[in-house]
Write an enzyme that holds these catalytic residues in place. Sequence first.
Site, PDB file in Angstrom:
ATOM      1  N   GLY A   1     -92.617  82.124   2.369  1.00  0.00           N
ATOM      2  CA  GLY A   1     -92.664  83.511   2.819  1.00  0.00           C
ATOM      3  C   GLY A   1     -93.576  84.353   1.953  1.00  0.00           C
TER       4      GLY A   1
ATOM      5  CG  ASP B   1     -87.185  80.935  -0.675  1.00  0.00           C
ATOM      6  OD1 ASP B   1     -88.202  81.601  -0.400  1.00  0.00           O
ATOM      7  OD2 ASP B   1     -86.631  80.176   0.138  1.00  0.00           O
TER       8      ASP B   1
ATOM      9  N   GLY C   1     -88.944  82.992   8.261  1.00  0.00           N
ATOM     10  CA  GLY C   1     -90.170  82.191   8.317  1.00  0.00           C
ATOM     11  C   GLY C   1     -89.959  80.796   8.860  1.00  0.00           C
TER      12      GLY C   1
ATOM     13  CD  GLU D   1     -86.673  79.135   3.171  1.00  0.00           C
ATOM     14  OE1 GLU D   1     -87.789  79.668   3.186  1.00  0.00           O
ATOM     15  OE2 GLU D   1     -85.662  79.653   3.697  1.00  0.00           O
TER      16      GLU D   1
END
Length: 219
Positions: A29, A81, A97, A103
């Site tokens: 992102g 993140d 995203g 993730e």
Amino acid sequence: MTQDELKKAVGWAALQYVQPGTIVGVGTGSTAAHFIDALGTMKGQIEGAVSSSDASTEKLKSLGIPVFDLNSVDRLGIYVDGADEINGHMQMIKGGGAALTREKIIASVADKFICIADASKQVDILGAFPLPVEVIPMARSAVARQLVKLGGRPEYRQGVVTDNGNVILDVHGLEILDAVALENAINGIPGVVTVGLFANRGADVALIGTADGVKTIVK
């Protein structure tokens, strides 16, 4: 400061958690992209990175940072993140995203999850941002019906295929008061790969970009 400047500030602030000689977990992102730029200044000092998306992998490699397959890594000290929303319990909505599955996998194995976000992402109650759910394509309609039963309004994210070859349902209209229970309930629907609720495994540290500087919140 603009929103992008706030994102850049937290991306660079996260460098303080990077230990030389380690492999770093890297998210996806616009905010994570600033962290990758910062990480580029440590090329040669770190062993490399594990990446949560093809886009982040490409950016890391362009900066000369080796990218490892998670299967070849025994231990991951940190995962850095962004988030679409983060509440006071350090629980998050992620997946705007479409990289939520990778993730979540990387976050689950990292010793420490560092969330980097600008102040607009802080909320009291999760759910104003539509909750992404990655779904096996053949199960899309069946999963959508179950999400309606949970009180949501699922919307198929047209034209998006995840790096894993799946589709995304964005669930609108949720007021998430018990994030752990909802995460578990959605994970239990056949055909769901991952829900973008990071509640069972929330952030350990949040670096929040504000007009007054970067604010650090520790769980």
